[in-house]
Design a protein around this motif. Structure first.
Motif, short mmCIF file in Angstrom:
data_model
loop_
_atom_site.label_atom_id
_atom_site.label_comp_id
_atom_site.label_asym_id
_atom_site.label_seq_id
_atom_site.Cartn_x
_atom_site.Cartn_y
_atom_site.Cartn_z
N TYR A 4 0.82 -1.06 -0.02
CA TYR A 4 -0.09 -0.06 0.04
C TYR A 4 0.94 1.25 0.01
CZ TYR A 4 -3.00 3.64 2.24
OH TYR A 4 -3.65 4.84 2.68
N LEU A 5 1.75 1.27 0.90
CA LEU A 5 2.84 2.28 1.08
C LEU A 5 3.76 2.54 -0.09
CD1 LEU A 5 3.55 2.28 4.66
CD2 LEU A 5 2.34 3.79 3.73
N ARG A 6 4.25 1.47 -0.66
CA ARG A 6 4.95 1.56 -2.17
C ARG A 6 4.12 2.04 -3.11
NH1 ARG A 6 7.74 -4.36 -1.86
NH2 ARG A 6 9.52 -3.57 -0.49
N ASP A 7 2.71 1.63 -3.31
CA ASP A 7 2.05 2.21 -4.35
C ASP A 7 1.79 3.58 -4.34
OD1 ASP A 7 -0.02 1.75 -6.53
OD2 ASP A 7 -1.42 2.34 -4.99
N LEU A 8 1.70 4.23 -3.05
CA LEU A 8 1.40 5.42 -2.70
C LEU A 8 2.82 6.44 -3.08
CD1 LEU A 8 -0.41 5.64 0.92
CD2 LEU A 8 -1.60 6.23 -1.45
N ALA A 9 3.83 5.77 -2.65
CA ALA A 9 4.97 6.51 -2.98
C ALA A 9 5.32 6.37 -4.78
CB ALA A 9 6.12 5.67 -2.25
N ALA A 10 4.96 5.39 -5.24
CA ALA A 10 5.01 5.33 -7.01
C ALA A 10 4.15 6.46 -7.38
CB ALA A 10 4.79 4.00 -7.36
N LYS A 11 3.02 6.67 -6.61
CA LYS A 11 2.21 7.38 -7.55
C LYS A 11 2.44 9.08 -7.01
CE LYS A 11 -1.73 5.52 -6.21
NZ LYS A 11 -3.05 4.90 -5.79
N GLU A 13 2.14 9.98 -4.17
CA GLU A 13 1.20 10.50 -2.91
C GLU A 13 1.58 10.38 -1.38
OE1 GLU A 13 -2.44 8.30 -3.74
OE2 GLU A 13 -2.49 9.26 -5.63
N PHE A 14 2.86 9.76 -1.66
CA PHE A 14 3.40 9.64 -0.01
C PHE A 14 4.99 10.03 -0.07
CE2 PHE A 14 5.36 7.41 3.56
CZ PHE A 14 4.81 8.59 4.57
N THR A 15 5.44 11.00 0.49
CA THR A 15 6.57 11.39 0.82
C THR A 15 6.97 11.26 2.26
OG1 THR A 15 7.30 12.32 -1.18
CG2 THR A 15 8.62 13.15 0.70
N GLY A 16 7.70 10.46 2.99
CA GLY A 16 7.78 10.74 4.30
C GLY A 16 8.39 9.43 4.98
N ALA A 17 7.80 8.88 6.20
CA ALA A 17 8.12 7.79 6.93
C ALA A 17 6.73 7.19 7.39
CB ALA A 17 9.22 7.97 7.88
N ALA A 18 6.81 6.02 7.63
CA ALA A 18 5.74 5.35 8.40
C ALA A 18 6.08 4.07 9.40
CB ALA A 18 4.42 5.06 7.49
N LEU A 19 5.28 4.15 10.22
CA LEU A 19 5.71 2.97 11.20
C LEU A 19 4.54 2.30 11.85
CD1 LEU A 19 7.64 1.07 12.81
CD2 LEU A 19 7.76 2.73 14.49
N VAL A 20 4.39 0.98 11.67
CA VAL A 20 3.19 0.46 12.41
C VAL A 20 3.58 -0.72 13.37
CG1 VAL A 20 0.89 -0.95 12.14
CG2 VAL A 20 1.56 0.82 10.55
N VAL A 21 3.48 -0.83 14.59
CA VAL A 21 3.93 -1.48 15.35
C VAL A 21 2.46 -2.28 16.38
CG1 VAL A 21 5.15 -1.91 17.85
CG2 VAL A 21 5.95 -0.39 15.97
N ARG A 22 2.45 -3.61 16.46
CA ARG A 22 1.31 -4.06 17.01
C ARG A 22 1.97 -5.05 18.21
NH1 ARG A 22 -2.22 -7.58 13.49
NH2 ARG A 22 -0.39 -8.84 13.48
N ARG A 23 1.62 -4.61 19.47
CA ARG A 23 2.29 -5.61 20.56
C ARG A 23 3.70 -5.63 20.71
NH1 ARG A 23 -2.13 -8.65 18.69
NH2 ARG A 23 -4.14 -8.09 19.59
N GLY A 24 4.34 -4.72 20.29
CA GLY A 24 5.73 -4.56 20.10
C GLY A 24 6.47 -5.14 18.91
N ALA A 31 9.79 4.29 4.28
CA ALA A 31 10.32 5.38 4.22
C ALA A 31 10.41 5.65 2.53
CB ALA A 31 11.73 5.91 4.69
N ALA A 32 10.04 6.88 1.99
CA ALA A 32 10.22 7.38 0.49
C ALA A 32 10.32 8.63 0.21
CB ALA A 32 8.88 6.85 -0.17
N GLY A 33 10.83 8.95 -0.70
CA GLY A 33 11.15 10.40 -0.76
C GLY A 33 12.30 11.09 -0.51
N GLU A 34 12.77 12.28 -0.56
CA GLU A 34 13.92 13.10 -0.17
C GLU A 34 13.46 14.02 0.97
OE1 GLU A 34 16.42 13.29 -4.27
OE2 GLU A 34 14.62 14.87 -4.09
N ALA A 35 14.47 13.86 1.88
CA ALA A 35 14.67 14.82 3.11
C ALA A 35 15.40 16.11 2.66
CB ALA A 35 15.54 14.17 4.16
N ASP A 36 15.98 16.30 1.55
CA ASP A 36 16.60 17.20 1.23
C ASP A 36 16.58 17.22 -0.36
OD1 ASP A 36 18.11 19.47 0.50
OD2 ASP A 36 19.09 19.63 2.19
N ALA A 37 15.49 17.86 -1.07
CA ALA A 37 15.56 17.65 -2.52
C ALA A 37 16.59 18.38 -3.15
CB ALA A 37 14.27 18.09 -2.92
N GLU A 38 17.28 19.46 -2.58
CA GLU A 38 18.17 20.20 -3.32
C GLU A 38 19.88 19.33 -3.31
OE1 GLU A 38 20.70 24.21 -2.42
OE2 GLU A 38 18.69 24.22 -1.80
#
Length: 334
Positions: A4-11, A13-24, A31-38
């Motif tokens: 899901y996140l790869r698809d958003l990044a490819a389109k 539609e998502f630049t940033g970082a995401a984390l999902v944790v369940r019971r540790g 992560a996708a995209g650039e922290a510093d585009a320049e």
């Protein structure tokens, strides 16, 4: 989730970082995209972002922890803590306003972030008294305690009160009470920029935003962090390492009902101390969004399931809340 996140990044539609944790257990760390585009520096899962109003979760907990130490009470009136250090005299309209009301957006104090000059000043250094002067003489939006309207102005006052009762800078109290004990090494508050290597903000992809000076948003939205630290922060509530069980329960307990259309245009039923209160597919949900020039953030915690969802972006128009809701739904299904 990864697909899901790869698809958003490819389109784009998502630049940033995401984390999902369940019971540790980490379900996805992405992560996708650039922290510093320049400089073409990529975003990594541990990249630091401005988290905007997710800061309100921390400021509220600081107040509750100081309450536990006997330095203040949430039923205290705000004015005695502000006069004469931050304001010379208390406006008559402010005299009945309590600390609880500024933390739950029921004070009626207008939100200075909605003023026409807010964006103009965002890159300029300022002081807390100067910030407060921008709204101290404005008429209230409603009589204190009679309605709900989001106001970062109240959280600026909360930061000032924290400094007043501790006689320490907000960032020092934040470290001493929360980020130090919880070992949140990449989380903090800076009057200027976050530490080197942080993600530079963008209005939209390819459209850089001017830098935000932390002093302009202070204890309302001035913090920085990364997805790992935010997840550790969330789980500290479930483990009661951030505060005793009674304080955690209070932090999560609804203090004010949201308007018919929800709080912050999100489907929330109530507001607690720095947390929106809702249910997702019948499961208790506590969360808060963040939005500021160049950045968008969403932090979700489902306490009964010990599920954390953190989505941080350095592209302001990223739909972080729908993304976080979808990831949370997937985490509940599997």
């Amino acid at each position: 989730m990864q697909a899901y996140l790869r698809d958003l990044a490819a389109k784009k539609e998502f630049t940033g970082a995401a984390l999902v944790v369940r019971r540790g257990q980490v379900l996805v760390r992405f992560a996708a995209g650039e922290a510093d585009a320049e400089k073409h520096i990529p975003i990594r899962p541990d990249t630091v972002f401005r988290v905007a109003s997710v800061s309100k979760e921390f400021t509220s907990m600081l107040v509750l922890k100081l309450r536990d130490r006997g330095l203040l009470d949430v039923v205290d009136r705000v004015c005695p803590h502000l006069v004469p250090v931050y304001i010379k005299t208390c406006p008559k309209a402010w005299q009945p306003i309590t600390i609880r009301q500024i933390l739950t957006h029921t004070s009626g104090i207008p939100d200075y972030q909605g003023f026409p000059d807010f964006s103009v000043n965002l890159s300029k250094p300022t002081t807390t008294p100067q910030l407060i002067q921008r709204f101290v003489n404005k008429p209230l939006d409603f009589e204190p305690g009679t309605s709900w309207k989001y106001s970062s102005s109240g959280y600026l006052l909360a930061g000032a009160i924290i400094q007043s009762v501790t006689h320490k800078p907000y960032g020092t109290v934040l470290h001493d009470e929360i980020t130090g004990p919880l070992n949140l090494q990449h989380t903090g508050y800076s009057r200027g920029d976050p530490p080197p290597g942080y993600a530079k903000g963008n209005f939209s992809l390819g459209s850089p935003a001017p830098p935000v000076n932390g002093s302009q948003v202070f204890s309302a939205a001035g913090m920085f962090s990364n997805v790992d630290d935010i997840a550790r922060w969330d789980r500290a509530f479930g483990a009661f390492t951030v505060a005793p069980p009674s304080t955690v329960r209070q932090a999560f307990t609804p203090q004010a009902q949201c308007p018919v259309n929800g709080c912050l245009n999100l489907p929330s039923s109530a507001y607690a101390f720095g947390w929106l209160v809702d249910r997702l597919n019948g499961h208790r949900l506590r969360y808060h969004p963040g939005l500021i020039q160049g950045y968008a953030a969403s932090n979700m915690y489902l306490p009964d399931d010990d599920i954390v969802v953190v989505v941080l972006s350095n592209v302001q128009d990223t739909a972080v809340n729908p993304i976080a809701f979808h990831l949370a739904t997937l985490a509940l299904k599997n």
